[in-house]
Design an enzyme around this catalytic site. Sequence first.
Site, PDB file in Angstrom:
ATOM      1  CB  SER A 121      93.488  48.762  61.330  1.00 41.80           C
ATOM      2  OG  SER A 121      94.705  48.526  61.976  1.00 41.80           O
ATOM      3  CE  LYS A 158      96.536  51.292  60.160  1.00 41.31           C
ATOM      4  NZ  LYS A 158      96.565  50.986  61.602  1.00 41.31           N
TER       5      LYS A 158
END
Lengths: 199, 199
Positions: A121, A158
């Site tokens: 991701s 993230k």
Amino acid sequence: MALNAQKPQLDPQYLEKLQDYYSEHKVIPSYSVLAGLWGISAKSWVSECVKRFEEAGYLDWTPDRQLKPGARFFERKLADSTVQAGLPNGAISDGYDLITIDDWLVKIPSKTALVRVKGDSMVDAGIHEGDLLVVEVQPNANVGDIVVAIVDNEFTVKYLERERGAFVLKPANKAYPVIRPRGRLEIFGVMAGLARRTR
Amino acid sequence: MALNAQKPQLDPQYLEKLQDYYSEHKVIPSYSVLAGLWGISAKSWVSECVKRFEEAGYLDWTPDRQLKPGARFFERKLADSTVQAGLPNGAISDGYDLITIDDWLVKIPSKTALVRVKGDSMVDAGIHEGDLLVVEVQPNANVGDIVVAIVDNEFTVKYLERERGAFVLKPANKAYPVIRPRGRLEIFGVMAGLARRTR
DNA sequence: GAAGCTACAGAACGAACGTTCTGCTGTCAA
DNA sequence: TTGACAGCAGAACGTTCGTTCTGTAGCTTC
């Protein structure tokens, strides 16, 4: 008064053997062990060689006069991108400054954790699956930081962003959605670096 | 016959102080220095504490009976991605296996060089400007390897590929062209890993 | 309230440490 | 062919090492 006060020669093989020993045991051995390591049977000669390595900066002494690795002991060939012309097989710059990758990556050992990255991701940020993330453990972070957050009892790496007053976690991969945590966002730490092995 | 053969207690402060000392000097001090470090004035007690750290795996001995760091001495918190439920502030797995990032990244110290990455021609491979490339220095490589080659007296990091019988260097960035070296391709080494600092 | 244990202190001791000195051998320049 | 010097060997020596043994103060346990 000697014009050419040439430096005493120091055997690079001796240094390599010492570095190998240190690499295995993480300790500088005693003179008698060094003698065996170097194939010498006289401690007097070991003493002489140690003095040379000391003068060259490869060995040093603790305040308690114990032998320890010197500043140049851990230096690796740090090659610079720009190569001087005509270096045969190793365009190595003379400027050694780096000590250990460890020292370079982690500044506060007691507050540093290592997180293995799962998933892709964050590929657009150059963070791949299997990478080892160097994380400074702390409960808060700044917008724009790459953070390791705890979402649904799992670690997620993230970007920390702010969206309409609330914190959100943005991936660096269009295939993944933005995470908008309901309630408190639990931050494990902030990314400080990473290490990757490709072989 | 004691039912609860409880393990002797080992003072975490002692370990921390030792680790700090080691971090500074890269050497395990003698018992008398340790006594000063720990605020103890009896070497006998130092000996006792060392035995406990040894049994716990934090200290070890060389074949020559010199004290050295043990397997767990360098352990950092290696956090796993999957978190067990309900761990308060540090979801740390118990499985410690990693020693040093250095040891993890470089396997043959004498043949390893560090190259600082310039440019963004390999971003799609997760290699960014400023990254420290861990390179195993060797004159040849396999097709598909990421190699550090010497082109026009400069280092270039590229994929090594084969095209119509000749070796070419392919970037991992569409904005850059494939390099087709005329004559011999000089390879400095093969990428074995990388380290990045982001703070 | 005596026994037992832990956490230390202090001293004694032989072994190992690093330093220093002398001596030998090979090489190289004068 | 003779110094001069570098590279080692070997032994002597005072120091420091880690071990071990004895002792003691504080705490717990029954």
